[in-house]
Design a protein around this motif. Structure first.
Motif, PDB file in Angstrom:
ATOM      1  N   GLY A 162      31.579 -13.532 -25.891  1.00 48.13           N
ATOM      2  CA  GLY A 162      31.622 -14.811 -25.196  1.00 48.13           C
ATOM      3  C   GLY A 162      31.583 -15.959 -26.179  1.00 48.13           C
ATOM      4  O   GLY A 162      32.387 -16.010 -27.103  1.00 48.13           O
ATOM      5  N   ALA A 163      30.628 -16.876 -26.005  1.00 43.58           N
ATOM      6  CA  ALA A 163      30.566 -18.053 -26.861  1.00 43.58           C
ATOM      7  C   ALA A 163      29.113 -18.423 -27.131  1.00 43.58           C
ATOM      8  O   ALA A 163      28.219 -18.119 -26.343  1.00 43.58           O
ATOM      9  N   PHE A 164      28.893 -19.089 -28.248  1.00 51.56           N
ATOM     10  CA  PHE A 164      27.549 -19.585 -28.551  1.00 51.56           C
ATOM     11  C   PHE A 164      27.115 -20.576 -27.474  1.00 51.56           C
ATOM     12  O   PHE A 164      25.959 -20.622 -27.073  1.00 51.56           O
ATOM     13  N   MET A 165      28.093 -21.370 -26.999  1.00 51.19           N
ATOM     14  CA  MET A 165      27.813 -22.343 -25.950  1.00 51.19           C
ATOM     15  C   MET A 165      27.168 -21.684 -24.724  1.00 51.19           C
ATOM     16  O   MET A 165      26.192 -22.169 -24.170  1.00 51.19           O
ATOM     17  N   GLY A 166      27.690 -20.542 -24.316  1.00 55.20           N
ATOM     18  CA  GLY A 166      27.159 -19.848 -23.145  1.00 55.20           C
ATOM     19  C   GLY A 166      26.062 -18.859 -23.485  1.00 55.20           C
ATOM     20  O   GLY A 166      25.629 -18.094 -22.625  1.00 55.20           O
ATOM     21  N   LEU A 167      25.622 -18.883 -24.766  1.00 56.69           N
ATOM     22  CA  LEU A 167      24.660 -17.897 -25.262  1.00 56.69           C
ATOM     23  C   LEU A 167      25.142 -16.486 -24.937  1.00 56.69           C
ATOM     24  O   LEU A 167      24.357 -15.597 -24.584  1.00 56.69           O
ATOM     25  N   SER A 168      26.444 -16.311 -25.042  1.00 58.16           N
ATOM     26  CA  SER A 168      27.044 -15.009 -24.772  1.00 58.16           C
ATOM     27  C   SER A 168      27.796 -14.473 -25.990  1.00 58.16           C
ATOM     28  O   SER A 168      28.481 -13.464 -25.900  1.00 58.16           O
ATOM     29  N   ALA A 169      27.678 -15.171 -27.137  1.00 58.10           N
ATOM     30  CA  ALA A 169      28.214 -14.630 -28.384  1.00 58.10           C
ATOM     31  C   ALA A 169      27.400 -13.387 -28.747  1.00 58.10           C
ATOM     32  O   ALA A 169      26.165 -13.388 -28.650  1.00 58.10           O
ATOM     33  N   ALA A 170      28.077 -12.332 -29.164  1.00 55.88           N
ATOM     34  CA  ALA A 170      27.412 -11.053 -29.428  1.00 55.88           C
ATOM     35  C   ALA A 170      26.785 -11.058 -30.819  1.00 55.88           C
ATOM     36  O   ALA A 170      27.476 -11.185 -31.825  1.00 55.88           O
ATOM     37  N   THR A 171      25.467 -10.921 -30.875  1.00 57.90           N
ATOM     38  CA  THR A 171      24.713 -11.004 -32.117  1.00 57.90           C
ATOM     39  C   THR A 171      23.945  -9.709 -32.376  1.00 57.90           C
ATOM     40  O   THR A 171      23.724  -8.905 -31.475  1.00 57.90           O
ATOM     41  N   TYR A 172      23.526  -9.524 -33.634  1.00 54.45           N
ATOM     42  CA  TYR A 172      22.695  -8.367 -33.969  1.00 54.45           C
ATOM     43  C   TYR A 172      21.247  -8.586 -33.548  1.00 54.45           C
ATOM     44  O   TYR A 172      20.580  -7.667 -33.078  1.00 54.45           O
ATOM     45  N   GLU A 173      20.758  -9.801 -33.739  1.00 56.10           N
ATOM     46  CA  GLU A 173      19.374 -10.120 -33.401  1.00 56.10           C
ATOM     47  C   GLU A 173      19.332 -10.961 -32.136  1.00 56.10           C
ATOM     48  O   GLU A 173      20.256 -11.722 -31.857  1.00 56.10           O
ATOM     49  N   PRO A 174      18.263 -10.862 -31.354  1.00 57.91           N
ATOM     50  CA  PRO A 174      18.181 -11.634 -30.109  1.00 57.91           C
ATOM     51  C   PRO A 174      18.179 -13.132 -30.347  1.00 57.91           C
ATOM     52  O   PRO A 174      17.805 -13.621 -31.422  1.00 57.91           O
TER      53      PRO A 174
END
Length: 542
Positions: free
Chosen positions: A296-308
């Protein structure tokens, strides 16, 4: 004595011509014939090509640049948003009350039961006075007889109760693949939808309505801001619009299409079945790649990350595809000669994209594939990822206006250490990569369409609140110009025909109000376009 062929249709004299050629030469004048640049140099050398019928434009010392290239945008959707949607953006709106009042006004002129769509801004919940989104109940009160959707971006929607009912979204509705329906402690939907755009049965615009809006919007929002080519990310409906405008000689600027479908495998198979590879088309309209969403996107806090995310234990964003699915698509596309434009914002998604491209190139090695990773260079782009992109020949496509749009909030959600990996534009250049400039707007951030505003962001690193985000990653003005000219051309396999002012290239140029190379850095955002030239023809004059 001049030979017959040695004449110009139009010449530009007495200017500061920033050629953006290999030596960054500054010239005085340019001559154009049959839509191509035929001479660049001194006034005296260019005047040699002036004959009867040659149009002479005296630049009176003004700066002439190559036409700008917006290397990632959504022209159709943005034009429709800017023309028809309720303007809930910040600025101009400062509070939720401002927005609710606009919704009430729109409800008075909208038939009961019809949708009201509001366009918001990135990280609205941090920019509005209340430091939150409008909620379902407030939207219910503002327009009780209408389904309402508020777009904070393409990745986050807030809807009212009527919209949930029309969409059939209840406490029993499962999250769609790659999406999230937020629910309260009782299990009822709160009205906040992340990556759930497809669940809303929104009305479509009439074909001719879209066509007219594209024609008008491309001229008003892109051409008048010096953009002569766009890389437009779109579906089949937009492709037909552009084809019709081209046939009717009404296409306002050059279009480089990047196709996307809800399932990228369907889009890939369609391109393969058509036999299309690499870049296909002509100088006005080209098909140049397939877009794939990884997250998704950082804006929607839906960018896929390794850490929470900070304050969200066990939540690391949303993936649209598995690594295996992405790799299979990449291998097949690369084998068939189809250029990939992979949307990957989180660090996990970026690594998935780099892994998939590496596997694709291992299966079928290609020297000049120019696969792109859209948003590589925004957040969570480490030096190691940058070096790997360079080794693989990947083009990073950051969106530098987002420094201003959300630079203030990165640390809040990622923490101080991860926030240090934000918009490393200078590092991209230092490593020898060629990032292009882009707006990536569906209407959320109209400021991003203006290349001068984005160059200002890249140079000054100033945020919405007036802070400076990692100032050591600021770039030179000349590199900012390169992003929107020769780098944009390179991102479209077109550096031999556009992107600089040199003999033999397309005569796409702009005349600007101030000398961008000498004006104080903070004034770059205020530069205006006085004239836009496409194919050697003046298509806009202020």
């Amino acid at each position: 004595m001049l030979r017959d062929g040695e004449r110009a249709d139009i010449v530009f004299l007495n200017g500061k011509v920033v050629t953006v050629d290999a030596s960054d030469r500054i010239a005085e004048a340019v001559a154009v014939r049959d839509g191509k640049i035929v001479r660049v140099g001194s006034n005296s050398k260019v005047k040699e090509l002036v004959r009867e019928g040659t149009k002479v434009i005296d630049l009176t010392g003004k700066t002439l640049l190559p036409g700008f290239i917006d290397s990632h945008t959504h022209l159709v959707d943005a034009a429709l948003s800017l023309r028809y949607l309720v303007d809930g953006r910040t600025p101009p709106n400062k509070s939720i009350s401002d927005i609710l009042e606009k919704i009430k006004e729109r409800s008075k002129e909208t038939s009961k039961g019809e949708w009201i769509i509001v366009q918001g801004s990135m990280f609205w919940d941090r920019k509005l006075a209340e430091k939150r989104y409008p909620n379902k109940e407030e939207l219910d009160e503002a327009a009780p007889d209408h389904p309402v959707v508020v777009w904070a971006s393409a990745h986050v929607s807030i809807v009212n109760s009527k919209a949930l009912k029309v969409a059939g979204i209840t406490k029993d509705t499962p999250d769609p693949p790659g999406g999230k329906i937020e629910k309260d402690e009782t299990g009822e939907p709160t009205g906040v939808l992340r990556e759930c755009f497809a669940l809303l049965p929104l009305p479509s615009y009439a074909h001719e309505q879209i066509k007219e809006t594209v024609k008008m919007g491309a001229q008003k929002w892109w051409v008048q801001q010096g953009i002569t080519t766009v890389h437009c990310f779109c579906g089949s409906y937009a492709m037909r619009i552009y084809q019709e405008l081209l046939e009717e000689d009404e296409l306002p600027l050059r279009i480089h299409l990047v196709v996307y479908t809800e399932d990228p495998r369907i889009g890939l198979e369609s391109l393969i079945n058509l036999g299309i590879c690499a870049v296909f088309g002509n100088e006005k309209l080209k098909l140049g790649g397939l877009k794939i969403f990884v997250d998704g996107a950082f804006m929607g806090l839906s960018a896929a990350t390794y850490e929470p995310y900070v304050g969200m234990p066990n939540y690391c964003g949303l993936l649209q595809l598995t690594p295996k699915e992405l790799t299979e698509i990449a291998i097949k596309a690369n084998r068939e000669g189809i250029r990939l434009c992979i949307h990957a914002i989180g660090d996990k998604a970026q690594d998935m994209a780099l892994d998939a491209i590496e596997e694709a190139l291992r299966a079928v090695p290609k020297r000049d594939h120019r696969h792109r990773i859209e948003h590589l260079g925004n957040v969570l782009t480490s030096k190691e990822r940058i070096k790997r992109a360079k080794r693989l020949g990947v083009i990073p496509v950051p969106t530098v206006e987002w420094i201003h749009a959300y630079g203030d909030f990165i640390e809040e959600f990622l923490g101080p250490e991860r926030a240090k990996q934000s918009f490393p534009i200078k590092t991209l250049f230092d490593e020898g990569l060629r990032p292009p400039g882009c707006s990536d707007t569906l209407g959320t951030e109209p400021l991003s369409i203006n290349p001068f505003f984005s160059i200002w962001c890249a140079v000054t690193r100033k945020t919405f609140a007036g802070n400076k985000l990692i100032p050591e990653e600021g770039i030179s003005v000349m590199d900012g110009i390169r992003m929107y000219t020769i780098n944009g051309a390179y991102a479209g396999f077109e550096e031999n025909v556009k992107g600089s002012i040199e003999p033999g290239k397309l005569a796409d140029m702009i005349v600007i109000s101030d000398d961008i190379l000498t004006v104080p850095a903070d004034k770059i955002k205020d530069i205006r376009v006085d004239m836009t030239i496409i194919d050697g023809k003046v298509v806009y004059q202020r």
